[in-house]
Design an enzyme around this catalytic site. Structure first.
Site, PDB file in Angstrom:
ATOM      1  N   ASP A 176      10.635  14.459   7.476  1.00  0.00           N
ATOM      2  CA  ASP A 176       9.193  14.636   7.669  1.00  0.00           C
ATOM      3  C   ASP A 176       8.663  13.554   8.598  1.00  0.00           C
ATOM      4  O   ASP A 176       8.780  12.364   8.301  1.00  0.00           O
ATOM      5  CB  ASP A 176       8.493  14.539   6.305  1.00  0.00           C
ATOM      6  CG  ASP A 176       6.998  14.784   6.414  1.00  0.00           C
ATOM      7  OD1 ASP A 176       6.589  15.947   6.275  1.00  0.00           O
ATOM      8  OD2 ASP A 176       6.235  13.826   6.636  1.00  0.00           O
ATOM      9  N   TYR A 197       2.870   8.996  13.353  1.00  0.00           N
ATOM     10  CA  TYR A 197       3.838   7.973  12.923  1.00  0.00           C
ATOM     11  C   TYR A 197       4.518   7.285  14.115  1.00  0.00           C
ATOM     12  O   TYR A 197       5.213   6.284  13.942  1.00  0.00           O
ATOM     13  CB  TYR A 197       4.928   8.567  12.009  1.00  0.00           C
ATOM     14  CG  TYR A 197       4.425   9.300  10.783  1.00  0.00           C
ATOM     15  CD1 TYR A 197       3.096   9.188  10.364  1.00  0.00           C
ATOM     16  CD2 TYR A 197       5.268  10.102  10.034  1.00  0.00           C
ATOM     17  CE1 TYR A 197       2.642   9.881   9.255  1.00  0.00           C
ATOM     18  CE2 TYR A 197       4.820  10.788   8.910  1.00  0.00           C
ATOM     19  CZ  TYR A 197       3.497  10.677   8.540  1.00  0.00           C
ATOM     20  OH  TYR A 197       3.045  11.356   7.434  1.00  0.00           O
ATOM     21  N   LYS A 231       3.497  16.901  12.463  1.00  0.00           N
ATOM     22  CA  LYS A 231       2.069  17.163  12.230  1.00  0.00           C
ATOM     23  C   LYS A 231       1.269  16.660  13.416  1.00  0.00           C
ATOM     24  O   LYS A 231       1.633  15.636  14.006  1.00  0.00           O
ATOM     25  CB  LYS A 231       1.582  16.415  10.975  1.00  0.00           C
ATOM     26  CG  LYS A 231       2.571  16.399   9.831  1.00  0.00           C
ATOM     27  CD  LYS A 231       2.094  15.557   8.662  1.00  0.00           C
ATOM     28  CE  LYS A 231       3.194  15.359   7.637  1.00  0.00           C
ATOM     29  NZ  LYS A 231       4.110  14.242   7.922  1.00  0.00           N
ATOM     30  N   HIS A 251      -2.514  17.894  10.247  1.00  0.00           N
ATOM     31  CA  HIS A 251      -2.327  16.701   9.418  1.00  0.00           C
ATOM     32  C   HIS A 251      -3.496  16.459   8.448  1.00  0.00           C
ATOM     33  O   HIS A 251      -3.285  16.087   7.290  1.00  0.00           O
ATOM     34  CB  HIS A 251      -2.128  15.490  10.335  1.00  0.00           C
ATOM     35  CG  HIS A 251      -1.361  14.369   9.735  1.00  0.00           C
ATOM     36  ND1 HIS A 251      -0.548  13.555  10.463  1.00  0.00           N
ATOM     37  CD2 HIS A 251      -1.289  13.912   8.458  1.00  0.00           C
ATOM     38  CE1 HIS A 251      -0.006  12.651   9.670  1.00  0.00           C
ATOM     39  NE2 HIS A 251      -0.436  12.847   8.451  1.00  0.00           N
TER      40      HIS A 251
HETATM   41  P1  NAP Z   1       6.408   6.703  -0.822  1.00  0.00           P
HETATM   42  O1  NAP Z   1       7.473   7.682  -0.483  1.00  0.00           O
HETATM   43  O2  NAP Z   1       5.725   6.811  -2.133  1.00  0.00           O
HETATM   44  O3  NAP Z   1       6.992   5.252  -0.552  1.00  0.00           O
HETATM   45  C1  NAP Z   1       6.269   4.087  -0.796  1.00  0.00           C
HETATM   46  C2  NAP Z   1       7.176   2.874  -0.772  1.00  0.00           C
HETATM   47  O4  NAP Z   1       8.098   2.962  -1.872  1.00  0.00           O
HETATM   48  C3  NAP Z   1       8.039   2.806   0.466  1.00  0.00           C
HETATM   49  O5  NAP Z   1       7.470   1.928   1.378  1.00  0.00           O
HETATM   50  C4  NAP Z   1       9.408   2.341  -0.018  1.00  0.00           C
HETATM   51  O6  NAP Z   1       9.712   1.042   0.495  1.00  0.00           O
HETATM   52  C5  NAP Z   1       9.299   2.281  -1.512  1.00  0.00           C
HETATM   53  N1  NAP Z   1      10.443   2.959  -2.161  1.00  0.00           N
HETATM   54  C6  NAP Z   1      11.158   4.012  -1.701  1.00  0.00           C
HETATM   55  N2  NAP Z   1      12.132   4.341  -2.569  1.00  0.00           N
HETATM   56  C7  NAP Z   1      12.046   3.454  -3.600  1.00  0.00           C
HETATM   57  C8  NAP Z   1      12.791   3.282  -4.772  1.00  0.00           C
HETATM   58  N3  NAP Z   1      13.818   4.064  -5.058  1.00  0.00           N
HETATM   59  N4  NAP Z   1      12.423   2.260  -5.608  1.00  0.00           N
HETATM   60  C9  NAP Z   1      11.382   1.454  -5.326  1.00  0.00           C
HETATM   61  N5  NAP Z   1      10.631   1.580  -4.204  1.00  0.00           N
HETATM   62  C10 NAP Z   1      10.956   2.580  -3.343  1.00  0.00           C
HETATM   63  O7  NAP Z   1       5.162   6.798   0.203  1.00  0.00           O
HETATM   64  P2  NAP Z   1       4.919   7.380   1.600  1.00  0.00           P
HETATM   65  O8  NAP Z   1       5.968   6.990   2.573  1.00  0.00           O
HETATM   66  O9  NAP Z   1       3.520   7.093   1.945  1.00  0.00           O
HETATM   67  O10 NAP Z   1       5.013   8.981   1.357  1.00  0.00           O
HETATM   68  C11 NAP Z   1       6.200   9.721   1.573  1.00  0.00           C
HETATM   69  C12 NAP Z   1       6.142  10.492   2.865  1.00  0.00           C
HETATM   70  O11 NAP Z   1       5.082  11.457   2.816  1.00  0.00           O
HETATM   71  C13 NAP Z   1       5.772   9.657   4.098  1.00  0.00           C
HETATM   72  O12 NAP Z   1       6.817   8.838   4.525  1.00  0.00           O
HETATM   73  C14 NAP Z   1       5.326  10.704   5.048  1.00  0.00           C
HETATM   74  O13 NAP Z   1       6.439  11.362   5.633  1.00  0.00           O
HETATM   75  C15 NAP Z   1       4.540  11.634   4.117  1.00  0.00           C
HETATM   76  N6  NAP Z   1       3.092  11.297   4.082  1.00  0.00           N
HETATM   77  C16 NAP Z   1       2.231  12.241   4.515  1.00  0.00           C
HETATM   78  C17 NAP Z   1       0.874  11.997   4.527  1.00  0.00           C
HETATM   79  C18 NAP Z   1      -0.043  13.082   5.005  1.00  0.00           C
HETATM   80  O14 NAP Z   1      -1.229  12.790   5.254  1.00  0.00           O
HETATM   81  N7  NAP Z   1       0.422  14.276   5.167  1.00  0.00           N
HETATM   82  C19 NAP Z   1       0.357  10.777   4.068  1.00  0.00           C
HETATM   83  C20 NAP Z   1       1.252   9.807   3.609  1.00  0.00           C
HETATM   84  C21 NAP Z   1       2.616  10.090   3.607  1.00  0.00           C
HETATM   85  P3  NAP Z   1      11.078   0.734   1.317  1.00  0.00           P
HETATM   86  O15 NAP Z   1      11.031   1.548   2.578  1.00  0.00           O
HETATM   87  O16 NAP Z   1      10.948  -0.729   1.574  1.00  0.00           O
HETATM   88  O17 NAP Z   1      12.223   1.097   0.438  1.00  0.00           O
END
Ligand code: NAP
Length: 279
Positions: free
Chosen positions: A44, A49, A74, A108
């Site tokens: 994704d 980004y 997006k 988005h």
């Molecule tokens: P997330 O997946 O909840 O990740 C948040 C943080 O958690 C990351 O920085 C990561 O740090 C850490 N993490 C990952 N795996 C872990 C684990 N097993 N244990 C502990 N910590 C962990 O948040 P997100 O990246 O915001 O959301 C996921 C994806 O959704 C995004 O990357 C993006 O592709 C998409 N997104 C879309 C929108 C939208 O508006 N459509 C908005 C936000 C996000 P490390 O990298 O340091 O491991």
């Protein structure tokens, strides 16, 4: 790997890699290559980004057949309805990814002016008809945005990607999307780290201990058990593996019930009704 079938028959892997805040350049390239090595087949990204080029490069260099990988991107800007600028952004994403077709294109964020969403959607429909994207959808759309869009859409959105985690469970939206045969994707599964804080963490730790699993794995398994696409982001190899293995976990009905009690309707990302990202 578990897949969901979108309303047009396209299969979407239920689990994938998020790349928000993965730095452009070698960080994105290595992260995506590592994820593909582990077995991820769904990435994704987004124009916002600024890492599409590196996502595409990693996919090409992986030598994995293109049709085995599902890629979402997006676009966000609506330029007050300037069609040539909107198309330039979509073409830009296709060119930066440089992987032939792209599987899914999302709007988005919604505009509060419904007619603008309708206009952008009609452009998406053209690209879809031309086969440049295998599916099209929206992100951060509330029910009112979707209800309005559905009035003029010739092609129904196939996906809505929204904030969803144990503290914001999106029960009403999930029910609405299932009723309309629109696939829900969760973003921010760890609520910007809030799920790892007390008191939520105590319940999650207790559940995780039943399976010798981690809290992250419990959250991924919980989302998948609700028929939601999960796309956690990590730049660390061990966490990429940990998250990937979360797919294999099956939670008991009793533990799913305990998880449902964690809902606090707590939004940690932007409110879709109150931002100007599309401008
Ligand atoms: P997330 O997946 O909840 O990740 C948040 C943080 O958690 C990351 O920085 C990561 O740090 C850490 N993490 C990952 N795996 C872990 C684990 N097993 N244990 C502990 N910590 C962990 O948040 P997100 O990246 O915001 O959301 C996921 C994806 O959704 C995004 O990357 C993006 O592709 C998409 N997104 C879309 C929108 C939208 O508006 N459509 C908005 C936000 C996000 P490390 O990298 O340091 O491991």
């Amino acid at each position: 790997m578990k897949t969901y079938t979108l309303s047009n028959g396209v299969k979407m892997p239920a689990f994938g890699l998020g790349t928000f805040k993965v730095e452009a350049g070698e960080s994105t390239y290595e992260t995506v290559l590592n994820a593909l090595k582990i077995g991820y087949r769904h990435i994704d990204t987004a124009m916002m980004y600024q890492n599409e080029e590196d996502v595409g490069r990693a996919i090409r260099d992986s030598k994995i057949p293109r049709e085995e990988i599902f890629v979402t991107t997006k676009v966000v800007k609506q330029y007050q309805g300037d069609v040539s600028k909107i198309k330039a952004d979509i073409d830009g994403s296709l060119n930066r990814l440089n992987i032939g077709y792209v599987d899914l294109l999302l709007m988005h964020w919604p505009n509060q002016k419904y007619e603008m969403n309708a206009l952008v959607w009609s452009i998406f429909e053209d690209y879809y008809q031309q086969g440049k994207f295998r599916a099209i959808g929206v992100s951060n759309f509330q029910k009112h945005h979707l209800n309005e869009l559905l009035k003029t859409a010739k092609v129904k959105p196939m996906v809505n990607q929204i904030e969803c985690h144990p503290l914001l469970q999106q029960n009403a939206m999930l029910e609405y999307l299932k009723a309309h045969n629109i696939q829900m994707t969760s973003y921010g599964p760890f609520a910007k780290g809030k799920v790892f804080e007390s008191p939520t963490i105590d319940v999650l730790n207790e559940i995780a201990s039943h399976y010798n699993a981690t809290v992250a794995q419990v959250i991924i398994a919980w989302g998948l058990s609700r028929d939601i696409v999960m796309i956690p982001k990590s730049v660390h190899y061990e966490r990429l593996e940990e998250n990937f293995n979360g797919q294999r976990l099956a939670l008991s009905a009793k533990d799913l019930e305990k998880l449902s009690q964690l809902n606090r309707a707590l939004r940690v990302y932007s409110d879709p009704d109150n931002n100007n990202f599309t401008e």
